[in-house]
Design a protein around this motif. Structure first.
Motif, PDB file in Angstrom:
ATOM      1  N   VAL A 268     -26.516  34.085 -37.086  1.00 36.18           N
ATOM      2  CA  VAL A 268     -25.981  33.361 -38.237  1.00 36.18           C
ATOM      3  C   VAL A 268     -25.198  32.121 -37.832  1.00 36.18           C
ATOM      4  O   VAL A 268     -25.139  31.148 -38.584  1.00 36.18           O
ATOM      5  CB  VAL A 268     -25.127  34.283 -39.146  1.00 36.18           C
ATOM      6  N   VAL A 269     -24.604  32.143 -36.644  1.00 35.15           N
ATOM      7  CA  VAL A 269     -23.862  30.964 -36.189  1.00 35.15           C
ATOM      8  C   VAL A 269     -24.835  29.805 -35.969  1.00 35.15           C
ATOM      9  O   VAL A 269     -24.557  28.668 -36.356  1.00 35.15           O
ATOM     10  CB  VAL A 269     -23.040  31.271 -34.919  1.00 35.15           C
ATOM     11  N   GLU A 270     -25.980  30.082 -35.400  1.00 37.00           N
ATOM     12  CA  GLU A 270     -27.001  29.042 -35.219  1.00 37.00           C
ATOM     13  C   GLU A 270     -27.440  28.490 -36.574  1.00 37.00           C
ATOM     14  O   GLU A 270     -27.586  27.283 -36.750  1.00 37.00           O
ATOM     15  CB  GLU A 270     -28.200  29.612 -34.465  1.00 37.00           C
ATOM     16  N   ALA A 271     -27.635  29.373 -37.541  1.00 39.28           N
ATOM     17  CA  ALA A 271     -28.018  28.938 -38.885  1.00 39.28           C
ATOM     18  C   ALA A 271     -26.917  28.089 -39.510  1.00 39.28           C
ATOM     19  O   ALA A 271     -27.200  27.079 -40.166  1.00 39.28           O
ATOM     20  CB  ALA A 271     -28.324  30.149 -39.766  1.00 39.28           C
ATOM     21  N   GLY A 272     -25.669  28.482 -39.324  1.00 39.39           N
ATOM     22  CA  GLY A 272     -24.545  27.713 -39.857  1.00 39.39           C
ATOM     23  C   GLY A 272     -24.438  26.338 -39.218  1.00 39.39           C
ATOM     24  O   GLY A 272     -24.145  25.343 -39.892  1.00 39.39           O
TER      25      GLY A 272
ATOM     26  N   GLY B 165     -21.739  26.498 -25.521  1.00 40.60           N
ATOM     27  CA  GLY B 165     -22.813  27.196 -24.838  1.00 40.60           C
ATOM     28  C   GLY B 165     -22.532  28.682 -24.805  1.00 40.60           C
ATOM     29  O   GLY B 165     -21.643  29.176 -25.492  1.00 40.60           O
ATOM     30  N   PRO B 166     -23.303  29.420 -24.011  1.00 39.25           N
ATOM     31  CA  PRO B 166     -23.143  30.866 -23.968  1.00 39.25           C
ATOM     32  C   PRO B 166     -21.783  31.280 -23.430  1.00 39.25           C
ATOM     33  O   PRO B 166     -21.223  30.633 -22.552  1.00 39.25           O
ATOM     34  CB  PRO B 166     -24.247  31.331 -23.019  1.00 39.25           C
TER      35      PRO B 166
ATOM     36  N   ALA C 155     -15.809  39.279 -24.148  1.00 44.86           N
ATOM     37  CA  ALA C 155     -14.603  39.421 -24.944  1.00 44.86           C
ATOM     38  C   ALA C 155     -14.797  40.269 -26.188  1.00 44.86           C
ATOM     39  O   ALA C 155     -13.932  41.041 -26.547  1.00 44.86           O
ATOM     40  CB  ALA C 155     -14.078  38.047 -25.343  1.00 44.86           C
ATOM     41  N   LEU C 156     -15.931  40.150 -26.841  1.00 44.53           N
ATOM     42  CA  LEU C 156     -16.161  40.887 -28.070  1.00 44.53           C
ATOM     43  C   LEU C 156     -17.227  41.966 -27.933  1.00 44.53           C
ATOM     44  O   LEU C 156     -17.531  42.638 -28.900  1.00 44.53           O
ATOM     45  CB  LEU C 156     -16.592  39.926 -29.188  1.00 44.53           C
ATOM     46  N   SER C 157     -17.803  42.132 -26.775  1.00 43.31           N
ATOM     47  CA  SER C 157     -18.992  42.969 -26.647  1.00 43.31           C
ATOM     48  C   SER C 157     -18.801  44.395 -27.135  1.00 43.31           C
ATOM     49  O   SER C 157     -19.725  44.972 -27.681  1.00 43.31           O
ATOM     50  CB  SER C 157     -19.493  42.975 -25.203  1.00 43.31           C
TER      51      SER C 157
ATOM     52  N   GLN D   3     -22.058  36.417 -28.357  1.00 40.35           N
ATOM     53  CA  GLN D   3     -22.467  35.802 -29.615  1.00 40.35           C
ATOM     54  C   GLN D   3     -22.529  36.844 -30.736  1.00 40.35           C
ATOM     55  O   GLN D   3     -23.228  37.840 -30.619  1.00 40.35           O
ATOM     56  CB  GLN D   3     -23.852  35.159 -29.436  1.00 40.35           C
ATOM     57  N   PRO D   4     -21.801  36.617 -31.847  1.00 30.83           N
ATOM     58  CA  PRO D   4     -21.907  37.540 -32.981  1.00 30.83           C
ATOM     59  C   PRO D   4     -23.193  37.271 -33.765  1.00 30.83           C
ATOM     60  O   PRO D   4     -23.549  36.116 -34.014  1.00 30.83           O
ATOM     61  CB  PRO D   4     -20.670  37.213 -33.819  1.00 30.83           C
TER      62      PRO D   4
END
Length: 146
Positions: free
Chosen positions: A121-125, A14-15, A20-22, A108-109
């Motif tokens: 792209v993660v959703e697409a993957g 989930g979200p 961490a990466l923002s 999310q990247p």
């Protein structure tokens, strides 16, 4: 590369609840691109099937042709899907003019194209790993035209 926060970040379902990466995309875009391009599980899986992932668009076509044996493993499926999305993003960022990684506030990247469109792209993957659609190569072709 051993990035301590990445292991816990990728394990979340989930979200993301932190940031961490923002700031990574702004502070060190090349470092972020390198981090997100690792995709170790996908690269190992592809290599065992005789597919070399060289970050070129043609490698997406080869991935689309793999037998989806990972679909039988409910623990492997989300991880492989995550890596597939990050790999798709890596190919886009490295080959489409003006494309770059962005990190949404939830961690999310995503890939941002020159026209401002942002692609999860993660959703697409994840969709590709679960269903085979959209094909990674087809999605790349559509996105590289803009």
């Amino acid at each position: 590369m051993n990035i301590p926060f990445l292991g816990s970040w990728r394990k979340r379902h989930g979200p993301a609840h932190g940031v961490a990466l923002s700031g990574e995309a702004d502070r060190d875009p090349e470092g972020l691109a390198e981090l997100l391009s690792e995709c170790e599980l996908l690269r190992a899986h592809a290599q065992s099937a005789g597919v070399a992932l060289d970050d070129a668009p043609s490698s997406l076509e080869e991935l689309d042709q793999l037998q989806p044996r990972w679909r039988d493993d409910p623990e492997l499926l989300p991880w492989l899907g995550n890596d597939a999305g990050l790999y798709l993003g890596t190919v886009i960022v490295r080959t489409v003019r003006g494309a770059g990684w962005r990190i949404w506030p939830n961690g999310q990247p995503v890939v941002r194209l020159a026209n401002g469109r942002e692609i999860d792209v993660v959703e697409a993957g994840q969709a590709w790993a679960a269903d085979g659609a959209p094909e990674l190569s087809q999605l790349y072709a559509e996105l590289s035209e803009h």
